[in-house]
Design an enzyme around this catalytic site. Structure first.
Site, PDB file in Angstrom:
ATOM      1  N   TYR A 174      25.360   5.275  54.251  1.00 49.22           N
ATOM      2  CA  TYR A 174      24.935   4.462  53.111  1.00 49.22           C
ATOM      3  C   TYR A 174      26.182   3.821  52.506  1.00 49.22           C
ATOM      4  CZ  TYR A 174      22.255   3.313  48.894  1.00 49.22           C
ATOM      5  OH  TYR A 174      21.608   2.671  47.865  1.00 49.22           O
TER       6      TYR A 174
ATOM      7  N   THR B  84       7.018   1.677  53.225  1.00 53.67           N
ATOM      8  CA  THR B  84       8.389   1.339  53.613  1.00 53.67           C
ATOM      9  C   THR B  84       9.045   2.420  54.462  1.00 53.67           C
ATOM     10  OG1 THR B  84       9.290   2.318  51.595  1.00 53.67           O
ATOM     11  CG2 THR B  84       8.757  -0.032  51.533  1.00 53.67           C
TER      12      THR B  84
ATOM     13  N   GLU C  73       4.641  -2.023  55.666  1.00 50.49           N
ATOM     14  CA  GLU C  73       5.162  -2.912  54.619  1.00 50.49           C
ATOM     15  C   GLU C  73       4.149  -3.951  54.133  1.00 50.49           C
ATOM     16  OE1 GLU C  73       9.108  -4.363  55.427  1.00 50.49           O
ATOM     17  OE2 GLU C  73       9.658  -2.568  56.548  1.00 50.49           O
TER      18      GLU C  73
END
Lengths: 523, 523
Positions: free
Chosen positions: B446, B205, B256
């Site tokens: 974030y 990832t 992924e």
């Protein structure tokens, strides 16, 4: 920096010093090279007739400046490896491209690729022409053109907040620094080819500069880039860093013109340092020197430039840097302090010198400082190697370099194996090596080889021997010179058959007609 | 760390604290969430009948452990996004894979892929199952299996000289640290999912940990890796660094599961720090805080962890961290020192604390230290977010996060635009944000979003709005959560049609039957 380097040599010929007076005796004693071996370059022959069709020429002229004169073609007939120079010095212009195309902008690059695909013309991107691995060898389909990017030489944008700068590909190393200076910024990417090489070339060959220990490789500096390919244009790099799938920028960096042409690149830049210090040290033994470098790097206290010569390179540097009484004195001092195993260590700090040097001190116990003189000597001569090579070739010397990288654990074995392979292949020769480009997990090894020149086959064989030894030792076939034509045979060992299949699939997607630098990268 | 997380929640349920007593009043006042909105998870329904053919099952059983029991299948029905949990809490097990395959080694992984290709069975690699972007959603061909890598959980090799460690993919974050500790080493890759997630998942990832400012992203740590694909095995990474064409490791990192399965990875590791210091600061204004972070990072004096909350996140943290008299006092202090624009800054140093903190000092003028208490509070709660989410969902709250990164120049605009998009879409809500993961050229943002939970569509709409805003602002669709199913619609914006064509060409080469995690990465 010159507009065009000489066909059979490097850079600006007025900067050649000639060999120092004591070199002749050393060459004779060490390699058996005598004044009778001197060989002057022959003048270039006229190049073969251009294979470019009239139709192709018309198509290209519609979108870009095109030169078909002998001089333009000859000067883009290859790069600057020993074998390139040997060929050039023989007057051999048979590799000259059929024309030189000079696009003015990104749209023109795309149009050139379209015209070349239509007419089955291979395209070899040409920046500074400094490849030492056959990366700009013009390999033809029906014909081949050199795509010289010198007209695309602008600094397009500077983001002073984010410390990034966006360049066109044809900007030469020194020009990049000149363009950034008014902003108080610099790039600090300084390969030995710096004075001639271009931003586009740095990126396309995945290069590393002499300050890579501190500033990182070009891979680390690329924030965004544009790659114009026959299948369209890739614009890559969003945000500061991303997890949006595999990093496709990594496919463009190191693609060596085989996937397309880098037309724009945004690089990380730095504030100009307010001070710098370059310093020489002596270490007793190559192992001990490697331990010093490892401690510096893994301890997070490495300087920006770090370079450790093995005993042979150290001895040659001492011999050739000073003849006469002073040279003898220096050698006596070195022997006294570090014996025959003396290794020269050059460290260079840019900015915050005192604080960083203090942090580095514990790792440097056991290293004897030679002071800043030795550091400055290296600094001032850092781009002179290729000039010295011209002088040595005039004297009848085979002179070439090769490089790899390995983990710290493997470094010594790779050093030993490559030296042995070269010596076995060449017989009487001098193999010198230095460690540079430090990473937490390992470093690069850079070899310089001297022997009495015989013929091209002599080096072809030695290169195969060295490359086989590198691959057998688990090291990489190239740390910063790229693949080009010369390292193609070892790409299978490097990435495996499946890795090659992936590279081919990418190439077929981006360059379905195979016009992009067909001589490079892929076996 | 637990063997299996609960179907409808996170981690080890015994570690849930429940919401603090003053949270109820805050939720009611801020979001209109009352005790009547509380909603308990429903028990899971039995999963649908397995579509795996008897032949396929026999083939798989011949090469690996296979589980077809309900529990094993249900627990691998998806990841841990808000929408995953919403579905799980409704008892919906319709996404369960048809079987769970647990290979013991690399050869077994290859054999499983071969069997699945033969039987048209999709393969979803499963590590910790912590994806928050639909990265482990089992999307079937004729059937789909979850390839759980937990049996491949060994530390294979440690090179103490080169500071690298070779792991199998199923090693969980805490186990990696436990395995390295006897060598005096650590990895220091600490995403919020650390306690459950695996080495293979980190790599697949392209993740970034909370200490990425100091330790780098996983991309920076990968020295070598093995990717087993249906077309064969890629073994990548020779030497310390290389210029042998494009860096193919970058194709495996972030793939992924769409190109194959990471079965071995050699990562850079570090010596265990002898000391650490985490400290809280207050800065007046998000802009001023960003300037502090930028100065630290661009000046080369950043700590290992750096995290700046915007005024809304700061206010919520102060409110929820302490109710009663002490909380009121803290808030009063903060208001007095930094006003309503107060931003909480957490800095964490690992090793050489005093020297590095001293170097950082000039950049921190204007920041008011809150002392180490605030730092320790963050440190101790760093993995608690997902537990808090379970509590909030029980209370009837929509709670989800999303992230991006941008250049320093763009950071403020992205922050503003994403907040606006979320607020427009959700109506009454709380949008919190922090800057973390510093790079010279930018940083990540974030976001955490809270609202009164209505239904899945409510968040689906908000996610589209936020993602469109991110892309419109030139930022990346994901800084460290990966693409999965959820970010696929924005991959075209991220890499363009030609970038997608390249990714598809790679996939077709490595996974010609399209069995590898078909739900992820590629639109």
């Amino acid at each position: 920096m010159v507009d065009d380097m000489p066909f059979a040599g490097w850079g600006d010929p007025s900067r050649r010093h000639g060999l120092p007076p004591h070199a002749a005796a050393w060459l004779s004693k060490t390699l058996g090279v005598t004044p009778a071996d001197a060989v002057a370059p022959a003048p270039p022959e006229p190049p073969p007739a251009s294979r470019l069709s009239a139709d192709a020429l018309v198509s290209l002229r519609a979108v870009a400046e095109v030169r078909t004169d002998d001089e333009a073609r000859i000067l883009r007939a290859g790069g600057k490896s020993y074998l390139d120079l040997l060929r050039a010095r023989a007057g051999d212009t048979s590799h000259a491209p059929d024309a030189v195309v000079l696009p003015a902008d990104e749209a023109a690059v795309a149009a050139v690729l379209a015209a070349c695909a239509e007419h089955r013309v291979a395209v070899v991107p040409f920046g500074g022409g400094t490849s030492v691995v056959g990366g700009v060898d013009p390999v033809a389909l029906d014909a081949v053109v050199s795509l010289d990017l010198r007209r695309m030489d602008a600094l397009l944008h500077v983001d002073e907040t984010s410390l990034t700068a966006t360049f066109q590909p044809g900007v030469r190393g020194p020009d990049a620094e000149t363009l950034l200076r008014p902003y108080g910024l610099h790039l600090g990417h300084l390969p030995q080819s710096f004075e001639q090489a271009t931003i586009g070339g740095f990126v396309a060959t995945r290069s590393a500069g002499q300050a890579s220990t501190g500033h990182g490789r070009i891979d680390d500096m690329v924030v965004a880039l544009t790659l114009v390919t026959p299948a369209g244009t890739l614009r890559l790099g969003r945000g500061a860093k991303s997890a949006a799938g595999p990093d496709l920028r990594a496919l463009a960096v190191g693609s060596e013109g085989a996937f397309g042409v880098v037309t724009e690149v945004t690089l990380r830049v730095r504030r100009l340092p307010s001070e710098s210090r370059y310093e020489g040290f002596l270490v007793r033994g190559f192992d001990a020197g490697q331990a010093v470098l490892r401690d510096l790097e893994q301890g997070g206290v490495a300087p920006d430039v770090a370079r450790l010569s093995d005993p042979d390179e150290t001895a040659v540097q001492l011999t050739l840097s000073g003849g006469g009484a002073k040279g003898a004195l220096t050698k006596a001092y070195v022997r006294a302090r570090a014996g025959r195993e003396a290794c020269l260590l050059i460290l260079g700090w840019e900015d915050r010198v005192a604080a960083r040097r203090a942090l580095a001190k514990p790792a440097l116990k056991g290293a004897v400082s030679l002071g800043q003189g030795a550091g400055r000597t290296w600094l001032h001569g850092r781009y002179d190697g290729p000039y010295l090579r011209d002088d040595l070739m005039d004297a009848g010397v085979l002179v070439e370099t090769l490089e790899t990288s390995a983990s710290w654990s493997d470094l010594d074995r790779v050093h030993t194996d490559v030296r042995a392979a070269l010596t076995r292949s060449l017989g009487r020769c001098v193999v010198m090596c230095h460690v540079s480009h430090l990473y937490p997990q390992g470093a690069s090894l850079y070899f310089t080889v001297l022997a009495k020149a015989v013929d091209a086959r002599q080096w072809e064989r030695a290169k195969v021997a060295a490359s086989d030894a590198i691959v057998a030792a688990g090291a990489t076939i190239t740390h910063h010179h790229a693949v080009g034509a010369d390292h193609r045979p070892w790409m299978q060992a490097e990435v495996g058959d499946l890795g090659l299949a992936v590279l081919r699939a990418i190439k077929e997607t981006l360059d379905p007609d195979g016009i992009c630098n067909p001589g490079t990268l892929l076996p």
